[in-house]
Design a protein around this motif. Structure first.
Motif, PDB file in Angstrom:
ATOM      1  N   ILE A   1     -14.774 -22.914  46.493  1.00 46.35           N
ATOM      2  CA  ILE A   1     -15.628 -23.329  45.388  1.00 46.35           C
ATOM      3  C   ILE A   1     -16.424 -22.168  44.799  1.00 46.35           C
ATOM      4  CG2 ILE A   1     -17.779 -23.939  46.564  1.00 46.35           C
ATOM      5  CD1 ILE A   1     -17.386 -26.642  44.838  1.00 46.35           C
ATOM      6  N   CYS A   2     -16.518 -21.078  45.532  1.00 44.89           N
ATOM      7  CA  CYS A   2     -17.363 -19.970  45.056  1.00 44.89           C
ATOM      8  C   CYS A   2     -16.878 -19.479  43.690  1.00 44.89           C
ATOM      9  CB  CYS A   2     -17.340 -18.826  46.047  1.00 44.89           C
ATOM     10  SG  CYS A   2     -18.394 -17.472  45.539  1.00 44.89           S
ATOM     11  N   PRO A   3     -17.702 -19.595  42.645  1.00 46.66           N
ATOM     12  CA  PRO A   3     -17.225 -19.245  41.296  1.00 46.66           C
ATOM     13  C   PRO A   3     -16.998 -17.764  41.104  1.00 46.66           C
ATOM     14  CG  PRO A   3     -19.489 -20.055  41.220  1.00 46.66           C
ATOM     15  CD  PRO A   3     -19.078 -20.074  42.638  1.00 46.66           C
ATOM     16  N   THR A   4     -17.586 -16.931  41.948  1.00 46.54           N
ATOM     17  CA  THR A   4     -17.437 -15.491  41.741  1.00 46.54           C
ATOM     18  C   THR A   4     -16.645 -14.839  42.864  1.00 46.54           C
ATOM     19  OG1 THR A   4     -19.582 -15.230  42.778  1.00 46.54           O
ATOM     20  CG2 THR A   4     -19.529 -15.220  40.380  1.00 46.54           C
ATOM     21  N   ALA A   5     -16.053 -15.637  43.744  1.00 50.87           N
ATOM     22  CA  ALA A   5     -15.249 -15.124  44.862  1.00 50.87           C
ATOM     23  C   ALA A   5     -16.030 -14.114  45.688  1.00 50.87           C
ATOM     24  CB  ALA A   5     -13.936 -14.519  44.360  1.00 50.87           C
ATOM     25  N   ALA A   6     -17.202 -14.513  46.083  1.00 52.02           N
ATOM     26  CA  ALA A   6     -18.053 -13.602  46.833  1.00 52.02           C
ATOM     27  C   ALA A   6     -17.845 -13.752  48.336  1.00 52.02           C
ATOM     28  CB  ALA A   6     -19.515 -13.835  46.487  1.00 52.02           C
ATOM     29  N   LEU A   7     -17.119 -14.779  48.751  1.00 51.90           N
ATOM     30  CA  LEU A   7     -16.955 -15.037  50.178  1.00 51.90           C
ATOM     31  C   LEU A   7     -15.513 -14.770  50.596  1.00 51.90           C
ATOM     32  CD1 LEU A   7     -18.904 -18.388  50.357  1.00 51.90           C
ATOM     33  CD2 LEU A   7     -19.660 -16.225  51.313  1.00 51.90           C
ATOM     34  N   ASP A   8     -15.350 -14.251  51.800  1.00 53.62           N
ATOM     35  CA  ASP A   8     -14.012 -13.994  52.327  1.00 53.62           C
ATOM     36  C   ASP A   8     -13.998 -14.425  53.786  1.00 53.62           C
ATOM     37  OD1 ASP A   8     -11.458 -13.261  52.486  1.00 53.62           O
ATOM     38  OD2 ASP A   8     -11.805 -11.090  52.547  1.00 53.62           O
TER      39      ASP A   8
ATOM     40  N   GLN B   1     -17.363 -25.086  39.123  1.00 55.23           N
ATOM     41  CA  GLN B   1     -17.521 -23.634  39.253  1.00 55.23           C
ATOM     42  C   GLN B   1     -18.055 -23.008  37.981  1.00 55.23           C
ATOM     43  OE1 GLN B   1     -13.517 -22.592  40.368  1.00 55.23           O
ATOM     44  NE2 GLN B   1     -14.191 -22.108  42.438  1.00 55.23           N
ATOM     45  N   PHE B   2     -17.766 -23.635  36.855  1.00 54.79           N
ATOM     46  CA  PHE B   2     -18.190 -23.045  35.587  1.00 54.79           C
ATOM     47  C   PHE B   2     -19.675 -23.299  35.320  1.00 54.79           C
ATOM     48  CE2 PHE B   2     -18.422 -23.126  30.851  1.00 54.79           C
ATOM     49  CZ  PHE B   2     -18.269 -21.762  30.696  1.00 54.79           C
ATOM     50  N   MET B   3     -20.233 -24.306  36.013  1.00 56.28           N
ATOM     51  CA  MET B   3     -21.640 -24.656  35.771  1.00 56.28           C
ATOM     52  C   MET B   3     -22.598 -23.454  35.868  1.00 56.28           C
ATOM     53  SD  MET B   3     -23.046 -27.378  34.773  1.00 56.28           S
ATOM     54  CE  MET B   3     -22.001 -28.722  35.272  1.00 56.28           C
ATOM     55  N   PRO B   4     -22.506 -22.593  36.901  1.00 57.11           N
ATOM     56  CA  PRO B   4     -23.432 -21.446  36.939  1.00 57.11           C
ATOM     57  C   PRO B   4     -23.273 -20.515  35.743  1.00 57.11           C
ATOM     58  CG  PRO B   4     -22.342 -21.692  39.046  1.00 57.11           C
ATOM     59  CD  PRO B   4     -21.672 -22.646  38.113  1.00 57.11           C
TER      60      PRO B   4
ATOM     61  N   THR C   1     -31.810 -19.356  36.645  1.00 54.56           N
ATOM     62  CA  THR C   1     -30.425 -19.845  36.547  1.00 54.56           C
ATOM     63  C   THR C   1     -30.304 -21.038  37.480  1.00 54.56           C
ATOM     64  OG1 THR C   1     -29.899 -18.200  38.188  1.00 54.56           O
ATOM     65  CG2 THR C   1     -29.417 -17.652  35.928  1.00 54.56           C
ATOM     66  N   TYR C   2     -30.499 -22.222  36.892  1.00 51.44           N
ATOM     67  CA  TYR C   2     -30.782 -23.385  37.743  1.00 51.44           C
ATOM     68  C   TYR C   2     -29.538 -23.980  38.381  1.00 51.44           C
ATOM     69  CZ  TYR C   2     -34.953 -22.823  34.965  1.00 51.44           C
ATOM     70  OH  TYR C   2     -36.032 -22.302  34.362  1.00 51.44           O
ATOM     71  N   ASN C   3     -28.462 -24.143  37.606  1.00 53.17           N
ATOM     72  CA  ASN C   3     -27.253 -24.771  38.129  1.00 53.17           C
ATOM     73  C   ASN C   3     -27.603 -26.101  38.794  1.00 53.17           C
ATOM     74  OD1 ASN C   3     -24.628 -25.146  38.946  1.00 53.17           O
ATOM     75  ND2 ASN C   3     -24.893 -23.990  40.827  1.00 53.17           N
TER      76      ASN C   3
ATOM     77  N   PHE D   1     -19.428 -11.578  53.242  1.00 51.46           N
ATOM     78  CA  PHE D   1     -20.140 -12.016  52.045  1.00 51.46           C
ATOM     79  C   PHE D   1     -20.395 -10.806  51.166  1.00 51.46           C
ATOM     80  CE2 PHE D   1     -24.642 -12.583  50.440  1.00 51.46           C
ATOM     81  CZ  PHE D   1     -24.270 -13.246  49.288  1.00 51.46           C
ATOM     82  N   ASN D   2     -19.961 -10.891  49.931  1.00 54.67           N
ATOM     83  CA  ASN D   2     -20.189  -9.792  48.998  1.00 54.67           C
ATOM     84  C   ASN D   2     -21.476 -10.074  48.218  1.00 54.67           C
ATOM     85  OD1 ASN D   2     -20.185  -7.943  46.949  1.00 54.67           O
ATOM     86  ND2 ASN D   2     -17.961  -7.989  46.711  1.00 54.67           N
ATOM     87  N   GLY D   3     -22.532  -9.433  48.632  1.00 53.78           N
ATOM     88  CA  GLY D   3     -23.841  -9.705  48.027  1.00 53.78           C
ATOM     89  C   GLY D   3     -23.933  -9.309  46.578  1.00 53.78           C
ATOM     90  N   GLU D   4     -23.018  -8.462  46.136  1.00 54.21           N
ATOM     91  CA  GLU D   4     -23.089  -8.000  44.762  1.00 54.21           C
ATOM     92  C   GLU D   4     -22.480  -9.002  43.802  1.00 54.21           C
ATOM     93  OE1 GLU D   4     -22.615  -3.575  43.138  1.00 54.21           O
ATOM     94  OE2 GLU D   4     -20.769  -4.674  43.465  1.00 54.21           O
ATOM     95  N   LEU D   5     -21.479  -9.735  44.266  1.00 53.60           N
ATOM     96  CA  LEU D   5     -20.815 -10.692  43.389  1.00 53.60           C
ATOM     97  C   LEU D   5     -21.566 -12.018  43.325  1.00 53.60           C
ATOM     98  CD1 LEU D   5     -17.014 -10.318  44.145  1.00 53.60           C
ATOM     99  CD2 LEU D   5     -18.252  -9.554  42.145  1.00 53.60           C
ATOM    100  N   CYS D   6     -22.337 -12.309  44.359  1.00 56.78           N
ATOM    101  CA  CYS D   6     -22.974 -13.627  44.471  1.00 56.78           C
ATOM    102  C   CYS D   6     -23.868 -13.911  43.268  1.00 56.78           C
ATOM    103  CB  CYS D   6     -23.799 -13.677  45.737  1.00 56.78           C
ATOM    104  SG  CYS D   6     -24.563 -15.259  46.031  1.00 56.78           S
ATOM    105  N   CYS D   7     -23.780 -15.140  42.734  1.00 54.27           N
ATOM    106  CA  CYS D   7     -24.675 -15.505  41.641  1.00 54.27           C
ATOM    107  C   CYS D   7     -25.693 -16.546  42.095  1.00 54.27           C
ATOM    108  CB  CYS D   7     -23.894 -15.984  40.420  1.00 54.27           C
ATOM    109  SG  CYS D   7     -23.054 -17.528  40.666  1.00 54.27           S
ATOM    110  N   PHE D   8     -25.830 -16.744  43.384  1.00 59.33           N
ATOM    111  CA  PHE D   8     -26.876 -17.604  43.958  1.00 59.33           C
ATOM    112  C   PHE D   8     -26.876 -19.009  43.356  1.00 59.33           C
ATOM    113  CE2 PHE D   8     -28.210 -13.184  43.968  1.00 59.33           C
ATOM    114  CZ  PHE D   8     -28.306 -12.970  45.332  1.00 59.33           C
ATOM    115  N   CYS D   9     -25.657 -19.555  43.156  1.00 54.68           N
ATOM    116  CA  CYS D   9     -25.585 -20.880  42.567  1.00 54.68           C
ATOM    117  C   CYS D   9     -25.752 -21.962  43.614  1.00 54.68           C
ATOM    118  CB  CYS D   9     -24.248 -21.064  41.848  1.00 54.68           C
ATOM    119  SG  CYS D   9     -22.837 -20.924  42.947  1.00 54.68           S
TER     120      CYS D   9
END
Lengths: 365, 323, 158
Positions: free
Chosen positions: C66-73, A58-61, A151-153, C92-100
């Motif tokens: 696994i979502c690092p920014t807790a964008a999904l509920d 999770q920290f990777m991004p 931001t590749y991740n 899905f919270n589009g504002e929190l998503c970091c598209f990882c």
């Protein structure tokens, strides 16, 4: 008897040449800088604290957001540290892929560094656009490989997130001679230019001793004449299998820092060529939802485009690290600025700052 | 009765012509600059507004007209308000003796070149006023740099013009153009040197790269016009591009034969030559880095001025030798 | 004196060389796109907005974890007839998503994926915070065509 008053200029946090949100407090006598104090913290996102509440996957991004011009190298740094901590073996193909990707990103980062340096010297936009045009090719390659442009991740603990898609190795092979040609052109435009040399030679001289004292690393240290590159001196991945040189400068002035970066681009191209030639078969993909419960502590440093990027991880048997410290190269590199610019004028301060090539993302973290 | 006022009406008409020419020319030059920079940088430049973005400058002007005029707190009101006029009016006045054609000139003053050189130097006053009046440290530094720069480049500029005056034997712009009928001046070696000196110092006069020190973007944000917005900013912009046109037009008349050309119309030749010089200056702008203040000063005083003086000496000697 | 002269001339020469480079570049083709008129083709792996195929979802909550920014509920319910778990709400919270793209990687049934929409602008802030992934036409206003990872080519430049 005339009375003197020093002119205090707040350069930044919104200023065209402070590379983001750096705030320089300049004390001027006319145009001569008497004192320069960099104030940082405008981009603070408490990434190290966030790390204590995230698993490594999770920290990777978040590592992407440190030095956003060299995200792949940051990913690599974290991966290598966790692998060292957990004693994880990585398949040879993944190692080669990582080298190729990291070197590509080094080129992209250096292209950006030298062109924004030229921009700081007033070569308005043209070198920047040429460099961005070439960097775009790398970004395209990364877009194919991992699906993002900045931001590749991409790296995963134990490997990478996906193998090279079909056709991308051809893209890279196409790119190498193209970049060599374009770099020659870029050098004709800038390296020998009389104004460029006059502006950057003997400006912001950083002696070897000062550089070491302040913990300056990367191209800035090598430009001061000290041959120190972690890829050669403490080889990680498969760097010891490749034949490449470590370019160094002589005087440690701004021009040396520029030319060291240009030469490093050429060396990186050499490494990529060799790595592509010897790319072994195998499966580089790592499983993403693997759980790591590290116990103990470790430090691992890698050669980022800007210097030594270190991750120090303390684990207490939990899936979250107990503490994660990031040793950001730009932070040390910036700290030397005030020692460098005393007695120079404003134009030279901008030149020295530009030649240090800092990224605020990893300074403020 | 009408006949009595006719000369004044004619003058008024000429004034309107000059003003509209300046406005259109500045807009065209801004568009041209954007296109040249785009070409140099492998871009397209403005493309949406009109064919190839040719109406972009008009859209920008409308935008600037509608923008709020912000006065910084603590500004020296009077100087702050007056500065754009001091910058804009002199280049407009310089069109008084700009020879567009054999008869196409507002007034052929017998001190033409001197008039142009002296009136355009007033600009520096406006720039300095803008720098002082804005109550901004960057502006102040920009204004001071500009004063130092323009004063030092005035010397080689006038010395190179002096060579032309010696060669032509007259100060009148028309006279200088007529003197070039046998041979354009820049083809003679000593005058070619003068031409190069003129171009360099004229570039410095109008604050263009590599001498854009007063407005050095990466150092002083925007220099003396950092605090200006809306139409006041537009006036600085118009003045900048009008100045660019003037130095190119003067270069065309002094060295490139002015309106002389094999076929008519003569004004077309004049404009063509001026625009060639402008395009060259734009090409330079998008290639070179900026020089530093002290380097620029030492270049003016240690290289350009001695060479220009030597050139005057050589020209005088040649003229005497010719008899 | 001689040194000075050679310096000036070599300087002029270097400037001329630079001018030559920019001159050559003037005749190269532009590398930029006229963006709103021409649009780049997204790559196969491009990570745009989070999208879901509701039929495939087994509500295992791995993506949420696994979502690092807790964008999904996600809330789920077990169907009493088929004994299968299925999502009730998936926000899905589009504002929190970091598209990882971690949700896409972790999904066992490839139900959740990142589509190729990159123009993720909404008129209202609230709309972006709560995007109902179970709705079929959730991104209809963003992409006129049906969103799918479509092109493999590197021909993103026309």
């Amino acid at each position: 008897m005339m009375e003197y008053e020093e002119l205090i200029i707040n350069m930044g946090p919104q200023h065209p040449s402070t590379h983001g949100v750096l705030y320089l407090e300049l004390k001027l006598d006319g145009e001569v800088v008497l004192d320069c104090r960099p104030n940082i913290g405008y981009l603070h996102r408490s990434i190290e604290k966030i790390a204590e509440n995230r698993s490594f996957v999770q920290f990777m991004p978040f590592t992407d957001r440190l030095d956003y011009l060299a995200s792949m190298n940051n990913n690599l740094g974290l991966c290598l540290t966790v692998e060292k901590l957990m004693n994880i073996a990585v398949s040879p193909r993944a190692q080669y892929l990582r080298v190729i990707i990291a070197e590509l990103n080094r080129i992209a980062s250096h292209l950006f560094a030298v062109s924004t340096f030229a921009q700081d010297l007033g070569a308005f936009a043209t070198p920047l656009f040429y460099a961005l045009r070439d960097r775009e090719k790398i970004i395209q390659i990364f877009d194919h490989i991992c699906g993002q442009r900045l931001t590749y991740n991409y790296m995963r603990v134990g490997g990478v997130s996906g193998d090279l898609p079909a056709g991308v190795d051809a893209l890279i092979k196409e790119y190498i001679p193209y970049q060599r040609k374009m770099l020659d052109e870029f050098e004709t435009l800038l390296t020998g230019n009389v104004i460029f040399c006059a502006r950057s030679k003997n400006i912001g001289v950083l002696s070897k001793e000062t550089a070491i004292k302040y913990g300056v690393t990367g191209p800035n240290l090598r430009a001061s004449g000290y041959k120190w590159d972690l890829r050669k001196d403490e080889p990680y991945l498969v760097y010891d299998k490749f034949d490449f040189d470590i370019p160094t400068g002589e005087n440690g002035d701004s021009w040396d820092r520029y030319i060291v970066r240009i030469r490093e681009i050429r060396e990186s191209l050499k490494i990529i060529e060799q790595a592509l030639g010897g790319l072994p078969e195998g499966d580089p993909v790592a499983k993403v939802n693997k759980v790591f419960r590290p116990n103990g502590e470790t430090y691992m440093c890698t050669e980022n485009p800007r210097g030594e990027l270190g991750f120090y991880i303390v684990g207490d048997g939990n899936i979250f690290p107990y503490r994660l410290k990031i040793r950001a190269p730009s932070f040390s590199n910036l700290s030397v600025l005030s020692a460098m610019v005393k007695g120079l004028n404003i134009s030279d301060t901008v030149c020295a700052l530009g030649s240090l090539d800092i990224v605020m993302g990893e300074i403020d973290r | 009765m009408i006949a009595h006022y006719l000369p004044y009406l004619k003058l008024l008409l000429k004034g309107v012509c000059v003003l509209s020419f300046i406005a259109v020319s500045a807009m065209f030059l801004i568009w041209l600059e954007r296109k040249v920079s785009a070409k140099v940088q492998n871009r397209l430049g403005p493309m949406i507004t009109g064919p190839h973005g040719s109406l972009q400058s008009i859209a920008d002007t409308v935008k600037l007209l509608l923008k709020e005029n912000i006065v910084p707190s603590g500004a020296d009101r009077l100087t702050w308000w007056l500065a754009p006029f001091f910058v804009t009016v002199p280049p407009v006045t310089a069109f008084l003796c700009m020879p567009f054609g054999p008869t196409f000139i507002v007034r052929d003053l017998n001190v033409g070149i001197l008039f142009i050189c002296s009136i355009t130097s007033i600009c520096v006053l406006g720039i300095f006023m803008a720098g002082w009046g804005s109550n901004n440290k960057y502006s102040l530094l920009g204004g001071m740099r500009s004063a130092a720069q323009i004063i030092s480049y005035e010397v080689p500029l006038l010395l190179s013009a002096l060579v032309v005056i010696m060669e032509a034997g007259t100060l009148s712009m028309q006279g200088i153009v007529h003197a070039q009928e046998p041979c354009w001046f820049f083809l003679k070696p000593n005058l070619f040197v003068a031409f190069v000196i003129y171009l360099i110092s004229a570039t410095a006069e109008v604050n263009r790269v590599p001498f854009d020190i007063p407005e050095a973007e990466s150092e002083l944000v925007a220099g003396y016009h950092t605090e200006y917005s809306g139409m006041k900013f537009a006036m600085f912009f118009v003045a900048e591009y009008t100045n660019l046109f003037i130095i190119s037009a003067v270069a065309a008349s002094l060295f490139l034969g002015g309106w002389l050309g094999p076929i008519r119309p003569s004004a077309g030749w004049f404009l063509l030559k001026a625009y060639v010089v402008i395009a060259f200056l734009m090409w330079i702008r998008w290639t070179l880095p900026r020089v530093r203040m002290d380097q620029m000063m030492s270049f003016a005083w240690k290289v350009l001025t001695p060479v220009a003086l030597l050139n005057v000496l050589v020209t005088g000697w040649l003229l005497v030798a010719k008899g | 004196m001689f040194k000075m002269i050679t310096y000036v001339f070599s300087g002029l020469l270097s400037i001329l060389k630079g001018l030559g480079i920019t001159w050559n570049n003037m005749f190269r083709k532009a590398v930029t796109l006229q963006y709103p008129l021409q649009k780049p083709v997204m790559t196969e792996r491009f990570r745009g907005l989070v999208d879901l195929i509701p039929e495939k979802c087994i509500a295992c909550s791995q993506c949420v974890k696994i979502c690092p920014t807790a964008a999904l509920d996600l809330t789920s319910a077990v169907n009493p007839e088929t004994k299968k778990k299925s999502p009730c709400t998936f926000v899905f919270n589009g504002e929190l998503c970091c598209f990882c793209g971690l949700c896409q990687e972790v999904c066992p049934t490839s139900a959740i994926f990142l589509n190729n929409i990159y123009e993720a602008a909404y008129y209202k802030h609230e709309d972006m915070l709560k995007i109902d992934l179970l709705k079929v036409d959730k991104y209809a206003h963003l992409a006129p065509k049906k969103a799918c990872p479509c092109s493999k080519t590197s021909e993103t430049r026309k």
